[in-house]
Design a protein around this motif. Sequence first.
Motif, short mmCIF file in Angstrom:
data_model
loop_
_atom_site.label_atom_id
_atom_site.label_comp_id
_atom_site.label_asym_id
_atom_site.label_seq_id
_atom_site.Cartn_x
_atom_site.Cartn_y
_atom_site.Cartn_z
N ILE A 1 1.28 -1.13 -0.09
CA ILE A 1 0.44 0.10 0.25
C ILE A 1 0.83 0.92 0.09
N GLY A 2 1.92 1.07 1.09
CA GLY A 2 3.14 3.03 0.75
C GLY A 2 3.08 3.04 -0.55
N SER A 3 4.50 1.36 -0.95
CA SER A 3 4.66 1.83 -2.69
C SER A 3 3.45 2.21 -3.29
N ALA A 4 2.24 2.01 -3.22
CA ALA A 4 1.30 2.55 -4.10
C ALA A 4 1.30 3.42 -4.77
N SER A 5 1.16 4.34 -2.30
CA SER A 5 -0.30 5.33 -2.14
C SER A 5 0.74 6.36 -2.81
N PHE A 6 2.76 6.74 -2.58
CA PHE A 6 3.04 8.21 -3.50
C PHE A 6 3.72 7.74 -4.50
N ASP A 7 3.91 8.78 -4.62
CA ASP A 7 4.87 9.44 -5.60
C ASP A 7 6.21 9.70 -5.56
N GLY A 8 6.41 9.95 -4.18
CA GLY A 8 7.25 10.77 -2.96
C GLY A 8 8.55 9.44 -2.92
N LEU A 9 8.04 8.16 -2.85
CA LEU A 9 8.73 7.21 -2.30
C LEU A 9 9.08 6.52 -3.96
N THR A 10 10.22 7.06 -3.84
CA THR A 10 10.95 6.40 -5.29
C THR A 10 11.53 4.89 -4.65
N GLY A 11 11.78 3.93 -6.29
CA GLY A 11 12.35 2.86 -5.94
C GLY A 11 13.35 2.66 -5.40
N GLU A 12 14.42 3.31 -4.93
CA GLU A 12 15.61 3.03 -3.80
C GLU A 12 15.17 2.77 -2.31
N ILE A 13 13.95 3.94 -2.47
CA ILE A 13 13.70 3.99 -0.90
C ILE A 13 12.34 3.09 -0.33
N ASN A 14 11.93 1.89 -1.70
CA ASN A 14 10.68 1.01 -1.50
C ASN A 14 11.62 0.07 -1.12
N LEU A 15 12.64 0.12 -1.97
CA LEU A 15 13.96 -1.49 -2.15
C LEU A 15 15.02 -1.25 -0.12
N LEU A 16 14.42 0.03 0.20
CA LEU A 16 15.08 0.46 1.71
C LEU A 16 14.16 -0.16 2.58
N ARG A 17 12.19 -0.53 2.01
CA ARG A 17 11.46 -0.60 2.90
C ARG A 17 11.19 -1.47 2.50
N LEU A 18 11.30 -2.46 1.80
CA LEU A 18 11.66 -3.96 1.64
C LEU A 18 12.41 -4.77 2.47
N ALA A 19 14.18 -3.70 2.39
CA ALA A 19 14.71 -4.82 4.01
C ALA A 19 14.26 -4.49 5.19
N HIS A 20 13.62 -3.41 5.35
CA HIS A 20 13.10 -3.11 6.94
C HIS A 20 12.19 -4.32 6.76
N TRP A 21 11.63 -4.26 5.88
CA TRP A 21 9.79 -5.16 6.31
C TRP A 21 11.09 -6.67 5.97
N LYS A 22 11.36 -7.26 5.87
CA LYS A 22 12.38 -8.58 5.80
C LYS A 22 13.35 -8.30 7.20
N ASN A 23 13.89 -7.68 7.27
CA ASN A 23 14.44 -7.85 8.83
C ASN A 23 13.81 -7.52 9.64
#
Length: 459
Positions: A107-129
């Motif tokens: 939802i976070g990745s799809a909702s905001f243009d301000g969340l770039t691909g790099e940020i979304n990768l960081l968020r995915l890494a945070h979720w994995k951890n």
Amino acid sequence: MLGLGLSEIVPYVVYGLAGPVIIASAVNRSAIGLLFLVPLIPLYVILDKVLKSELPLANNVIDFTIIAMLLGICIQKRDDEVPALGPSPLLKPLAIFAGYSFISLLIGSASFDGLTGEINLLRLAHWKNYMIMPLLYLITYYALRERAWQNKLFTFLFGAFLVADIRFQQSFKWVKHTRYQGSKSRVSGLANLGPNEMGAFHAIHMLFVLGLFIIDKNVKRRIAYVFFMIGSTYCALYSYSRGAYVAILLTAIFIAFVKERRLLIVIVAFLITWKAILPSSVVDRIENTIVEDGARTDVVEVGGMQLETAKRTEIWEKALGYFYENPITGKGYNTYQYLTGWDTHNVYIKFMAEEGVIGLSLYIWLYVLALRSGWKLYKNGDEEIIKAFGFGFVCAVIASIVSNFFGDRWTYLQLGGIYWVLWALVDQHNARIAASVTDVVAVPAAPEMDHFPNSRIAS
């Protein structure tokens, strides 16, 4: 490290051990991986040096160890292991919790243009951890069932905490701490996290051991508990974390009302005399003052940054604004910091802003399940040490509940990893006790014997 000049050597030793441990965890005993990984949590500074080194695959040491343990659980079959206790009672709750947090990530990745691909990768890494901790729960529940291996884990953990306490003391002794001087007075013992997080870490585990101490009357173990509590209390005290102080106080009040009423006398006496008992620097911190060059200045310090009270209010108002915009699902997992540049400094508000009512409800549900597990073991434990373990875990849960009102003490492995391991062992003992009771009930009673089998009653 410990004044022996080992700081640069130990990470290489840990890295060198990782390979054999990963192989042994997959093909021999999954518990070997737990004995390697869990004691490194209090010494996360060492593990962090390994992860950030340029050694081959070093940044994947934790992931490979987790994967190896999961693989081992699936393929290993040992004749000397205790009988299976059935599935973990948290399987469904954890599946729901993890599943919803991943949906929230999308939802976070799809909702905001301000969340770039790099940020979304960081968020995915945070979720994995983040998900490593529930996985540690499952691995512990299924792989660490022999009492001897559990004892080894706690022995290693005790040693790790001792080293962490000494390391903190050696760092802190170089800091001027006769009076509180803000960031100049603070050091942290956890990699990538600040003194407030370190204070919460030590407070939670000190209170767990305090719960053990109150119930368990074994003299040798009580001596070990005292050493543990002294070290962790020292670290929590000089973390200058007011959240840690509140967690200790409220959990002590809980213990006093539930188990040890005499503790109320100590608490009341402390509340009356605390300014005379505590170090001056701690008193300054509690009173919200900095003393520098003889001048005292009122401050508010949040997350290691000195802020005005209005700023904290602004942070919470912004987070609640996001919640009101999307009260059901929130803005999406791990979005608030990237959208505002701040952390909410309160996990409950963070869940509201990022995951909405659903995410907050699931988070509170996990606390309810944890409290129920610990209390059940405390009441039904078949040994004194097992009862103590359940009560100690209840104390740790309460401390965690309180600590998370003051910041994020939930989503980081170095803060919550041991908590999930303890929870798994609590549920494991509850399952073992329930299975033993079921076995006793299932055994058919012996048929009643005729006292005179050969006699006949004459007509």
